[in-house]
Design a protein around this motif. Structure first.
Motif, PDB file in Angstrom:
ATOM      1  N   PRO A  30       1.012  -1.198  -0.102  1.00  0.00           N
ATOM      2  CA  PRO A  30       0.199   0.119   0.255  1.00  0.00           C
ATOM      3  C   PRO A  30       0.733   0.773  -0.088  1.00  0.00           C
ATOM      4  CG  PRO A  30       0.146  -0.609   1.835  1.00  0.00           C
ATOM      5  CD  PRO A  30       1.009  -1.779   1.043  1.00  0.00           C
ATOM      6  N   HIS A  31       0.253   2.058  -0.395  1.00  0.00           N
ATOM      7  CA  HIS A  31       1.291   3.436  -0.267  1.00  0.00           C
ATOM      8  C   HIS A  31       0.201   4.603   0.454  1.00  0.00           C
ATOM      9  CE1 HIS A  31       2.075   7.368  -3.179  1.00  0.00           C
ATOM     10  NE2 HIS A  31       2.987   7.420  -1.973  1.00  0.00           N
ATOM     11  N   TYR A  32       0.982   5.374   1.644  1.00  0.00           N
ATOM     12  CA  TYR A  32      -0.037   5.799   2.591  1.00  0.00           C
ATOM     13  C   TYR A  32       1.069   7.733   1.988  1.00  0.00           C
ATOM     14  CZ  TYR A  32       0.246   8.265   7.111  1.00  0.00           C
ATOM     15  OH  TYR A  32      -0.183   9.090   8.358  1.00  0.00           O
ATOM     16  N   VAL A  33       0.172   8.020   2.015  1.00  0.00           N
ATOM     17  CA  VAL A  33       0.566   9.601   1.745  1.00  0.00           C
ATOM     18  C   VAL A  33       0.021  10.541   3.118  1.00  0.00           C
ATOM     19  CG1 VAL A  33      -0.323  11.679   0.663  1.00  0.00           C
ATOM     20  CG2 VAL A  33      -0.183   9.377  -0.264  1.00  0.00           C
ATOM     21  N   HIS A  34       1.011  10.947   3.702  1.00  0.00           N
ATOM     22  CA  HIS A  34       1.136  11.462   5.126  1.00  0.00           C
ATOM     23  C   HIS A  34       1.065  12.938   4.478  1.00  0.00           C
ATOM     24  CE1 HIS A  34       1.732  12.328   8.996  1.00  0.00           C
ATOM     25  NE2 HIS A  34       2.400  13.167   8.991  1.00  0.00           N
ATOM     26  N   ILE A  35      -0.455  13.735   5.065  1.00  0.00           N
ATOM     27  CA  ILE A  35      -0.567  15.436   5.052  1.00  0.00           C
ATOM     28  C   ILE A  35       0.281  15.938   5.678  1.00  0.00           C
ATOM     29  CG2 ILE A  35      -2.065  17.177   4.108  1.00  0.00           C
ATOM     30  CD1 ILE A  35      -1.453  14.850   2.180  1.00  0.00           C
ATOM     31  N   SER A  36       1.030  17.228   6.130  1.00  0.00           N
ATOM     32  CA  SER A  36       1.808  17.113   7.112  1.00  0.00           C
ATOM     33  C   SER A  36       1.566  19.024   6.647  1.00  0.00           C
ATOM     34  CB  SER A  36       3.132  16.498   7.284  1.00  0.00           C
ATOM     35  OG  SER A  36       4.094  17.431   8.519  1.00  0.00           O
ATOM     36  N   THR A  37       2.710  19.692   7.261  1.00  0.00           N
ATOM     37  CA  THR A  37       2.899  21.196   6.843  1.00  0.00           C
ATOM     38  C   THR A  37       4.198  21.450   6.149  1.00  0.00           C
ATOM     39  OG1 THR A  37       2.691  23.074   7.925  1.00  0.00           O
ATOM     40  CG2 THR A  37       3.086  21.641   9.236  1.00  0.00           C
ATOM     41  N   ALA A  38       4.252  23.029   6.158  1.00  0.00           N
ATOM     42  CA  ALA A  38       5.454  23.753   5.567  1.00  0.00           C
ATOM     43  C   ALA A  38       6.937  23.691   6.793  1.00  0.00           C
ATOM     44  CB  ALA A  38       5.273  23.519   4.177  1.00  0.00           C
ATOM     45  N   TYR A  39       5.514  24.055   7.789  1.00  0.00           N
ATOM     46  CA  TYR A  39       6.201  24.502   9.229  1.00  0.00           C
ATOM     47  C   TYR A  39       6.853  23.471   9.441  1.00  0.00           C
ATOM     48  CZ  TYR A  39       4.525  28.365   6.770  1.00  0.00           C
ATOM     49  OH  TYR A  39       4.491  29.519   5.942  1.00  0.00           O
ATOM     50  N   THR A  40       6.894  22.340   9.552  1.00  0.00           N
ATOM     51  CA  THR A  40       7.241  21.113  10.157  1.00  0.00           C
ATOM     52  C   THR A  40       9.190  21.498  10.389  1.00  0.00           C
ATOM     53  OG1 THR A  40       7.793  20.423   8.803  1.00  0.00           O
ATOM     54  CG2 THR A  40       5.794  19.487  10.591  1.00  0.00           C
ATOM     55  N   ALA A  41       9.529  22.262   9.628  1.00  0.00           N
ATOM     56  CA  ALA A  41      11.124  23.001   9.003  1.00  0.00           C
ATOM     57  C   ALA A  41      10.841  23.571  10.787  1.00  0.00           C
ATOM     58  CB  ALA A  41      11.124  23.425   8.355  1.00  0.00           C
TER      59      ALA A  41
ATOM     60  N   GLU B 255      12.977  19.586   0.810  1.00  0.00           N
ATOM     61  CA  GLU B 255      12.071  18.180   0.188  1.00  0.00           C
ATOM     62  C   GLU B 255      12.557  16.946   0.734  1.00  0.00           C
ATOM     63  OE1 GLU B 255       8.613  19.635  -3.439  1.00  0.00           O
ATOM     64  OE2 GLU B 255      10.941  19.529  -3.561  1.00  0.00           O
ATOM     65  N   ALA B 256      12.785  16.863   2.185  1.00  0.00           N
ATOM     66  CA  ALA B 256      13.485  16.181   2.518  1.00  0.00           C
ATOM     67  C   ALA B 256      13.562  16.047   4.398  1.00  0.00           C
ATOM     68  CB  ALA B 256      15.562  15.505   2.597  1.00  0.00           C
ATOM     69  N   GLN B 257      13.519  14.464   4.774  1.00  0.00           N
ATOM     70  CA  GLN B 257      13.923  14.653   6.199  1.00  0.00           C
ATOM     71  C   GLN B 257      14.774  15.613   6.705  1.00  0.00           C
ATOM     72  OE1 GLN B 257      12.304  12.499   8.912  1.00  0.00           O
ATOM     73  NE2 GLN B 257      11.779  10.712   8.053  1.00  0.00           N
ATOM     74  N   HIS B 258      14.086  16.489   8.155  1.00  0.00           N
ATOM     75  CA  HIS B 258      14.721  17.140   9.006  1.00  0.00           C
ATOM     76  C   HIS B 258      14.936  16.227   9.730  1.00  0.00           C
ATOM     77  CE1 HIS B 258      11.388  20.392   7.424  1.00  0.00           C
ATOM     78  NE2 HIS B 258      10.489  19.428   7.823  1.00  0.00           N
ATOM     79  N   ALA B 259      16.392  17.385   9.633  1.00  0.00           N
ATOM     80  CA  ALA B 259      16.880  16.762  10.431  1.00  0.00           C
ATOM     81  C   ALA B 259      17.255  17.079  11.762  1.00  0.00           C
ATOM     82  CB  ALA B 259      18.997  17.147  10.196  1.00  0.00           C
TER      83      ALA B 259
ATOM     84  N   SER C 207       4.340   8.455   1.342  1.00  0.00           N
ATOM     85  CA  SER C 207       4.928  10.222   0.724  1.00  0.00           C
ATOM     86  C   SER C 207       4.468  11.332   1.625  1.00  0.00           C
ATOM     87  CB  SER C 207       4.252  10.311  -0.707  1.00  0.00           C
ATOM     88  OG  SER C 207       4.895   9.541  -2.037  1.00  0.00           O
ATOM     89  N   VAL C 208       5.057  11.924   1.908  1.00  0.00           N
ATOM     90  CA  VAL C 208       4.833  13.067   3.161  1.00  0.00           C
ATOM     91  C   VAL C 208       4.680  14.556   1.805  1.00  0.00           C
ATOM     92  CG1 VAL C 208       5.545  15.117   4.899  1.00  0.00           C
ATOM     93  CG2 VAL C 208       5.864  12.156   4.360  1.00  0.00           C
TER      94      VAL C 208
ATOM     95  N   PHE D 170       9.401  13.831  -0.208  1.00  0.00           N
ATOM     96  CA  PHE D 170       8.254  14.893   0.235  1.00  0.00           C
ATOM     97  C   PHE D 170       7.951  15.727  -0.358  1.00  0.00           C
ATOM     98  CE2 PHE D 170      10.920  12.889   3.546  1.00  0.00           C
ATOM     99  CZ  PHE D 170      10.630  12.726   4.713  1.00  0.00           C
ATOM    100  N   TYR D 171       6.822  16.236  -0.640  1.00  0.00           N
ATOM    101  CA  TYR D 171       7.112  17.262  -1.230  1.00  0.00           C
ATOM    102  C   TYR D 171       6.460  19.053  -0.617  1.00  0.00           C
ATOM    103  CZ  TYR D 171       6.147  13.430  -4.389  1.00  0.00           C
ATOM    104  OH  TYR D 171       6.393  12.271  -5.471  1.00  0.00           O
ATOM    105  N   HIS D 172       6.619  19.747  -1.067  1.00  0.00           N
ATOM    106  CA  HIS D 172       6.256  21.171  -0.453  1.00  0.00           C
ATOM    107  C   HIS D 172       5.221  21.568  -1.493  1.00  0.00           C
ATOM    108  CE1 HIS D 172       9.943  21.946   1.864  1.00  0.00           C
ATOM    109  NE2 HIS D 172       9.462  20.528   2.776  1.00  0.00           N
TER     110      HIS D 172
END
Length: 780
Positions: free
Chosen positions: A163-174, A183-187, A289-290, A364-366
């Motif tokens: 299955p494909h899990y698409v997670h809707i997050s926010t750009a402000y997780t930065a 567009e990657a995992q935050h360190a 995908s995020v 990751f997609y912004h």
């Protein structure tokens, strides 16, 4: 799975196919479908993906089942064409939608064969309590992923499909970073499990603190200062309300401080960032995908320009500015405010859902506008000002609202201005609380309350958005732009999400602002048409309750212009010589400060103190004096409006009751008006002389609703259909006991309680024939 198609630029993430072809035959589960983005997602799937089955995870809400809630959703305007084509909402639901009733984090077993999950649910408030934020944004996410994997796991423990899990997050997780955000995992090295455990534990810690003697004593004293006159139970109820509010406020504060201590703006972005880390951990064996939208606002094109559900981030501020209530904003004028229309976000999410990322390698997609179509706060201000200049809100007597001129003085200057205003309001409110009751005092209090509302609004939103208004983030959107470039040409009309295609003048001034102001303008027009129509001061000619209803009236300040000290002087002074009258008035005046202090502390004690002065009076003679000499004077102090209202209640068949702390002899002239009179009874000795005591406690404060409930029980009365009229905050318990409470020329505290409870406020004018200082004389 569909294979990628090779192109000159490399493999196409959509295989060169249309999205309806990529997702044909699949079942897509959407969470948060009753929310803004989730509703739009469901509409888009049902409209543009005819061969895709939609499943929705939705919780019960009170008596409404999950199915009931989706039926209600499908009856909304945007689903009308789909309903018509299907033959109705139920037919549409049965044909296209699978309802899974459940909640986060209590996710039930999912149907087998789910191909894609789009997780758009989550706590979207910027300042939820810390435990609530972790429960929804972290625990809810991991529970959903676990159920998705279980639904696609065979008896042998292996996955039957990926299955494909698409997670809707926010750009402000930065968080509080600056500069380019890839567009990657935050360190970061934050342990989401440890933070979740600690965040959930805060509820018990703060609850325990709220129940300590020191905390409870402080909250009780605050409640007593406001509600002492109303009674102990009212004070206790308010103390518990304050305790619960304190717990919530402390949980919010705990979330904010923990987030900022680790480099995030607020607990929302903090827990969403940890949710992303939890996704990478729990979904390591499936496709992930995020999608990170920035500030999501109304639609650019679909389902129609300006479509929006509820108020989002910018709307309260835009509306406040249009009403002239946002004098400044702590934004950096050249900071980018990254707004994206919701249809662009939904289109991007569906395109992402149609991709096939590598297992264990989240993509990751912004979805943002700042990289290629930047809008600064100064530009936003200019567009909003231009819109309201051309289309102002209709004002009151003074015309349209004055639009503030923003100077962008900086956050520190705005904070100083707000703090100074808050201190000035506090002083003014304290001074006003000592002023005598009058129409002018109430008018000033209403003005202060409006100011308080504006200050509270500014404090809340400036605190929430201060850092967003000064952020220096640049969201890279290369992956998103590349995915948009992979769209089939036939999908561009329905699924485009390139945020560089629209201009801000058109979007803000012709689409967004008209859309969000339209319902406000309609409501304002409806209010103007209706006027200040009463909510509880009902038309008695249409009342059908009859004898099952009571109409209860207070006396002093409500239907009659007088007070117990003045009444005592009416009965006492006429029998005294001029010098003795002056001496008695002097003694009363010397005692007056003590009487007033006692009344603020306890109305019953105040009445007992005053009635001690009746000691030695002949009760029979007092009654004769009232019947013969005082009756016309007492009746002249009645409000004509009050008398008409009492008679209207009697005409409607209601039982009319006068409840007062006044001594019973003084109510004798009012007997023709009321079916029942409950007053203070003076105790007498064997010779019929008053002892200075009462035969029982005076009926004040919480004693009144207790009497009413007993009377209602024994006489078949429905208090929900009954009416009560009073002027003092001490009568709050009585007013709360009935279905139709009316505040009559109220004190400030009761006026505020009436506004909070949506009770009618009326002014019953009382114009006595004689001056307050004229003593009633013998009648000829």
């Amino acid at each position: 799975m569909t294979q990628l198609t090779e192109t000159a630029a490399g493999p196409s993430p959509l295989g060169g196919l249309r999205l309806r072809e990529r997702l044909a035959g699949m079942t897509v589960l959407v969470t948060g479908v009753t929310g803004f983005i989730g509703e739009h997602l469901l509409w888009k799937i049902l409209t543009e993906l005819p061969d895709t089955k939609a499943a929705v995870l939705v919780r019960r809400k009170r008596s409404a089942s999950g199915r009931d809630r989706i039926l209600t959703l499908l009856k909304k305007k945007i689903f009308s064409d789909l309903r018509d084509a299907a033959g109705g909402a139920e037919e549409l639901l049965d044909a296209r939608v699978i309802v899974v009733e459940g909640d986060l984090p209590n996710v039930p077993e999912l149907p087998a064969g789910i191909d894609v999950v789009i997780h758009s649910a989550g706590d979207v408030s910027f300042d939820p309590p810390i435990d609530q934020a972790f429960t929804t944004n972290v625990l809810g996410t991991t529970a959903l992923i676990d159920r998705l994997i279980e639904a696609n796991t065979g008896p042998d423990g292996t996955l039957t499909k990926l299955p494909h899990y698409v997670h809707i997050s926010t750009a402000y997780t930065a968080g509080r970073r600056r500069g380019v955000i890839p567009e990657a995992q935050h360190a970061h090295d934050i342990d989401y499990r440890a933070e979740t455990e600690a965040g959930l534990a805060m509820r018990d810690l703060i609850e325990a603190e709220s129940r300590t003697s020191d905390r409870l004593a402080k909250l009780r004293k605050e409640a007593e200062r406001e509600h002492r006159a109303a009674g102990f139970l009212t004070t206790a109820e308010d103390t518990e309300r304050r305790r619960k509010e304190w717990v919530t406020a402390e949980l919010v504060k705990a979330g904010t401080e923990r987030a900022r201590s680790l480099g995030w703006t607020d607990v929302y972005t903090f827990t969403k960032a940890l949710g992303e880390r939890a996704v990478a951990d729990h979904a390591a064996g499936i496709r992930v995908s995020v999608v990170r939208p920035s500030i999501v606002e109304s639609s650019w094109l679909h389902p129609y320009p300006g479509w929006i559900e509820g108020f989002k981030m910018a709307e309260p501020l835009i509306l406040a500015y249009g009403r002239g209530e946002l004098p400044e904003f702590p934004a950096s004028p050249d900071s980018v405010v990254d707004i994206v229309p919701c249809d662009h976000v939904v289109n991007a999410i569906i395109a992402v859902a149609a991709t096939e990322p590598e297992v264990g390698e989240p993509e990751f997609y912004h979805v943002s506008s700042g990289a290629r179509n930047a809008l600064t706060f100064k530009d936003l201000y200019g567009h909003v000002r231009a819109y309201f200049t051309a289309h102002p809100f209709v004002g009151g007597a003074r015309g349209a609202a004055h639009l503030p001129q923003w100077k962008f003085p900086g956050a520190a200057s705005v904070e100083r201005l707000l703090s100074t205003s808050e201190r000035a309001h506090k002083v003014a409110d304290r001074v006003l609380s000592l002023a005598p009751r009058s129409n002018r005092t109430r008018t000033m209090a209403k003005g202060l309350d409006r100011t308080r509302g504006r200050l509270d609004f500014l404090r809340k939103y400036l605190s929430l958005y201060n850092e967003y208004a000064q952020s220096e983030l640049h969201f890279v959107d290369d992956n998103t732009l590349s995915l948009h470039g992979a769209l089939h040409a036939d999908d561009l009309d329905s699924f485009a999400f390139d945020t560089s295609v629209f201009d801000w003048t058109t979007y803000l001034e012709e689409v967004h602002c008209p859309s969000i102001t339209a319902p406000v303008r309609r409501m304002d027009a409806l209010r103007r048409k209706r006027g200040n129509r009463a909510t509880t001061m009902r038309d008695l000619s249409k009342d059908t309750a009859g004898s099952s209803a009571l109409a209860v009236f207070d006396l002093d300040g409500t239907i009659m212009s007088t007070n117990v000290i003045e009444q005592y002087l009416w009965t006492r002074l006429p029998e005294l010589s001029r010098s003795a009258q002056l001496a008695e008035v002097g003694r009363v005046l010397r005692r007056l400060p003590a009487y007033l202090r006692t009344e603020r502390r306890d109305r019953g004690s105040f009445l007992r103190a005053v009635y001690r002065r009746y000691a030695g009076a002949d009760l029979a003679a007092l009654e004769e004096h009232i019947d013969h000499d005082l009756a016309p004077h007492i009746l002249s102090r009645l409000s004509p409006e009050a008398v008409r209202r009492v008679r209207a209640h009697r005409a409607a068949g209601h039982t009319t009751i006068l409840i007062t702390g006044v001594v019973a002899p003084l109510t004798r002239p009012l007997r023709p008006l009321f079916d029942e009179i409950v007053a203070a009874e003076l105790a007498t000795d064997a010779d019929g002389r008053c002892t200075g005591f009462l035969t029982g406690p005076p009926l004040v404060g919480e004693s009144r609703p207790a009497w009413l409930r007993h009377y209602a029980d024994t006489h078949g009365i429905d208090l929900a259909k009954s009416y009560a009229y009073a002027d003092s905050h001490s009568d709050l318990p009585m007013l709360t006991a009935v279905g139709n409470a009316v505040a009559v020329t109220p004190d400030i505290a009761l006026m505020r309680a009436a506004a909070a409870n949506q009770w009618s406020v009326v002014e019953w004018r009382i114009r006595p024939e004689n001056s307050r200082w004229t003593l009633p004389g013998p009648q000829q």
